[in-house]
Design a protein around this motif. Structure first.
Motif, short mmCIF file in Angstrom:
data_model
loop_
_atom_site.label_atom_id
_atom_site.label_comp_id
_atom_site.label_asym_id
_atom_site.label_seq_id
_atom_site.Cartn_x
_atom_site.Cartn_y
_atom_site.Cartn_z
N UNK B 37 0.60 5.29 -9.49
CA UNK B 37 0.91 5.54 -10.80
C UNK B 37 1.94 4.82 -11.58
N UNK B 38 1.53 4.48 -12.70
CA UNK B 38 2.41 3.77 -13.49
C UNK B 38 2.68 4.21 -14.82
N UNK B 39 3.72 4.67 -15.39
CA UNK B 39 4.27 5.30 -16.46
C UNK B 39 4.60 3.99 -17.27
N UNK B 40 4.43 3.90 -18.35
CA UNK B 40 4.54 2.96 -19.50
C UNK B 40 5.74 2.23 -19.29
N UNK B 41 5.91 1.02 -19.13
CA UNK B 41 7.41 0.41 -19.08
C UNK B 41 7.93 0.43 -17.65
N UNK B 42 7.41 0.94 -16.83
CA UNK B 42 8.09 1.35 -15.50
C UNK B 42 7.14 0.95 -14.42
N UNK B 43 7.73 0.52 -13.00
CA UNK B 43 6.82 0.10 -12.11
C UNK B 43 6.03 0.82 -11.26
N UNK B 44 4.84 0.32 -10.71
CA UNK B 44 4.08 1.36 -10.01
C UNK B 44 4.79 2.26 -8.90
N UNK B 45 4.46 3.45 -8.58
CA UNK B 45 4.86 4.40 -7.99
C UNK B 45 3.72 4.74 -6.68
N UNK B 46 3.95 4.84 -5.72
CA UNK B 46 2.79 5.11 -4.51
C UNK B 46 2.51 6.76 -4.52
N UNK B 47 1.29 6.97 -4.76
CA UNK B 47 1.21 8.57 -4.76
C UNK B 47 0.33 8.65 -3.35
N UNK B 48 -0.63 7.83 -3.12
CA UNK B 48 -1.36 8.23 -1.93
C UNK B 48 -1.81 6.85 -1.21
N UNK B 49 -2.05 7.04 0.19
CA UNK B 49 -2.73 5.68 0.81
C UNK B 49 -3.84 6.46 1.82
N UNK B 50 -4.87 5.68 1.97
CA UNK B 50 -6.10 6.19 3.00
C UNK B 50 -6.31 5.06 3.96
N UNK B 51 -6.87 5.23 5.14
CA UNK B 51 -7.13 4.07 5.72
C UNK B 51 -8.51 4.49 6.34
N UNK B 52 -8.94 5.81 6.38
CA UNK B 52 -10.33 6.09 7.08
C UNK B 52 -11.21 6.90 6.40
N UNK B 54 -13.56 9.38 4.35
CA UNK B 54 -13.27 10.76 4.25
C UNK B 54 -12.53 11.10 3.24
N UNK B 55 -11.64 12.41 3.30
CA UNK B 55 -10.82 12.92 2.28
C UNK B 55 -9.47 13.20 3.07
N UNK B 56 -8.53 12.78 2.12
CA UNK B 56 -6.91 13.03 2.55
C UNK B 56 -6.39 13.70 1.36
N UNK B 57 -5.85 14.81 1.76
CA UNK B 57 -5.21 15.54 0.75
C UNK B 57 -3.61 15.76 0.69
N UNK B 58 -3.06 15.75 -0.51
CA UNK B 58 -1.53 15.75 -0.55
C UNK B 58 -1.20 16.61 -1.70
N UNK B 59 -0.85 17.79 -1.70
CA UNK B 59 -0.66 18.67 -2.82
C UNK B 59 -1.84 18.92 -3.51
N UNK B 60 -1.78 18.17 -5.01
CA UNK B 60 -2.54 18.53 -5.90
C UNK B 60 -3.56 17.08 -5.86
N UNK B 61 -3.18 16.14 -5.17
CA UNK B 61 -3.99 14.98 -4.93
C UNK B 61 -4.88 14.76 -3.83
N UNK B 62 -6.04 14.22 -4.16
CA UNK B 62 -6.95 13.98 -2.76
C UNK B 62 -7.53 12.73 -3.03
N UNK B 63 -7.59 12.03 -1.93
CA UNK B 63 -7.89 10.52 -2.04
C UNK B 63 -9.11 10.50 -1.16
N UNK B 64 -10.47 10.23 -1.58
CA UNK B 64 -11.74 9.80 -0.92
C UNK B 64 -12.08 8.60 -0.67
N UNK B 65 -12.35 8.12 0.55
CA UNK B 65 -12.91 6.84 0.77
C UNK B 65 -14.50 6.79 1.51
#
Lengths: 112, 110
Positions: B37-52, B54-65
């Motif tokens: 996630x990157x707010x205007x004028x700021x550097x990128x901030x890691x939210x999630x990563x996924x390697x496999x 399927x789905x990976x959930x962390x709080x309100x965030x879900x990554x799907x690969x």
């Protein structure tokens, strides 16, 4: 603070001048990356180091750009004979193993 | 040429809704996938990563690969105005550099 540190935060210079930026990675991270980002674009890869070895350099990078990481710790990025098109945010990130990269706050370069 | 593509947006969703952000990549050898996630004028901030797959959930965030389709997505549940930012997808192959997409601008409307 044990995050990635970049210096300076802002640099304003005249066209044709040389500039140098510094990045101090997270101490246990062996990989260090430099990116350039312009408005509305994602970070564009410039180069990366594993320890002191520069393993890859973007083909888009002109010979005016050079980077070093002499002792495998901090790194410097130098731009010689700056041009208007060099105006951008220069981001440094560090990484250990297969873990995610962590970014510094960046150095914003403005060329007058 | 390894490419990562994202819809630039802006994607507008009402507060409390689910925001769905999509990313496709060209390199079948890619092994690691990241959302920043990157707010205007700021550097990128890691939210999630996924390697496999399927789905990976962390709080309100879900990554799907889905590696077969070369597709990775990020779902944000119960979207908040503070989620308004640019979301960057990044892809990495072992021992190689990271490739970032252009980012999707998300706007969560109160």
């Amino acid at each position: 603070d044990t995050g990635v540190s970049q210096d300076p935060r802002h640099k304003i210079t005249k066209r044709g001048q040389n500039v140098t930026f510094r990045c101090d990675p997270i101490s246990e991270h062996n990989r260090l990356y430099w990116y350039r980002q312009t408005l509305g674009q994602g970070p564009e890869f410039l180069t990366y180091f594993q320890n002191e070895a520069q393993l890859e350099k973007s083909r888009l990078l002109s010979d005016r750009f050079s980077a070093e990481r002499p002792k495998g710790s901090f790194s410097t990025l130098e731009i010689q004979r700056t041009e208007q098109g060099d105006s951008a945010m220069y981001l440094c990130a560090s990484q250990q193993g297969n873990q995610p990269q962590h970014f510094g706050d960046g150095t914003r370069l403005s060329i007058l | 040429q390894k490419e990562v593509e994202q819809n630039s947006g802006p994607l507008s969703v009402p507060e409390g809704a689910i925001a769905s952000l999509n990313c496709t990549y060209s390199d079948r050898g890619s092994q690691s996938f990241f959302w920043y996630r990157q707010y205007s004028g700021k550097s990128p901030e890691l939210i999630m990563f996924i390697y496999s797959n399927g789905d990976k959930e962390d709080g309100r965030f879900t990554a799907q690969l889905n590696k077969a389709s070369q597709y990775v997505s990020l779902l944000i549940r119960d979207s908040q105005p503070s989620d308004s930012a640019t979301y960057l997808c990044a892809v990495n192959s072992r021992g190689q550099n990271f490739v970032f997409g252009p980012g999707t601008r998300l706007s969560v409307l109160p």
